[in-house]
Design an enzyme around this catalytic site. Structure first.
Site, PDB file in Angstrom:
ATOM      1  N   HIS A  27       0.828  -1.204   0.000  1.00  0.00           N
ATOM      2  CA  HIS A  27       0.000   0.000   0.000  1.00  0.00           C
ATOM      3  C   HIS A  27       0.861   1.252   0.000  1.00  0.00           C
ATOM      4  CE1 HIS A  27       0.541  -0.855   4.384  1.00  0.00           C
ATOM      5  NE2 HIS A  27       0.638   0.463   4.488  1.00  0.00           N
TER       6      HIS A  27
ATOM      7  N   GLU B 248       7.771   1.329   4.789  1.00  0.00           N
ATOM      8  CA  GLU B 248       7.287   0.295   5.704  1.00  0.00           C
ATOM      9  C   GLU B 248       7.531  -1.052   5.042  1.00  0.00           C
ATOM     10  OE1 GLU B 248       3.011   0.391   6.247  1.00  0.00           O
ATOM     11  OE2 GLU B 248       3.100  -0.910   8.000  1.00  0.00           O
TER      12      GLU B 248
ATOM     13  N   HIS C 178       3.898   7.238   3.436  1.00  0.00           N
ATOM     14  CA  HIS C 178       4.857   6.137   3.293  1.00  0.00           C
ATOM     15  C   HIS C 178       4.430   5.143   2.219  1.00  0.00           C
ATOM     16  CE1 HIS C 178       2.139   4.291   6.452  1.00  0.00           C
ATOM     17  NE2 HIS C 178       2.349   3.196   5.744  1.00  0.00           N
TER      18      HIS C 178
HETATM   19 CO    CO Z   1       1.245   1.418   6.217  1.00  0.00          CO
END
Ligand code: CO
Length: 140
Positions: A7, A130, A79
């Site tokens: 994502h 991430e 992110h």
């Molecule tokens: Co995230």
């Protein structure tokens, strides 16, 4: 090491307003909101066939995205999350190569119930990354 992009996260001041807007304007299918207490955010996922956008608003007094929203009140990209097969192997390899893990360096549980870790944005061209350990990720 990295597999698929899982994502891209967007910080927003108001999750419900953002979700309604993305739904009304883009016809987006959006998940029910959930609170991630450990991460200080309330989030919802915008689904698409090849990945997700995570809309997230601050939750709690120590939310790590408050400063971001002070600098970018309209919100913005926060992110990118990449999938990895083993977060332990990924972390060891990254530390060996000089990358820094954010926070206390401990692996936390993310939005999908999977282990996650964040890498210092200064090590990756100003971008917070991430890593999420998933069962269906690509190469390790
Ligand atoms: Co995230």
């Amino acid at each position: 090491m990295i597999g698929r992009i899982n994502h891209v996260a967007i910080a927003v001041a108001n999750l419900d307003a953002a979700a309604a807007h993305w739904h009304n304007q883009l016809g987006a299918d959006i998940s029910a909101p959930q609170i991630l207490i450990d991460h200080g955010v309330r989030i919802a996922f915008v689904h698409s066939t090849n990945g997700q956008v995570e809309l997230m608003e601050p939750y709690g007094e120590k939310s790590p995205i408050v400063g971001f929203l002070e600098r970018s009140p309209d919100g913005g990209m926060h992110h990118i999350c990449y999938e990895v097969d083993s977060i332990d192997i990924a972390c060891k390899s990254l530390i060996k190569k000089g990358a820094r893990l954010l926070g206390d360096g401990k692996i936390k549980i993310g939005a999908h119930g999977n282990p996650v870790i964040f890498l210092h944005p200064k090590d990756f061209n100003g971008t917070l990354i991430e890593l999420e350990q998933t069962k269906h990720s690509g190469t390790e």
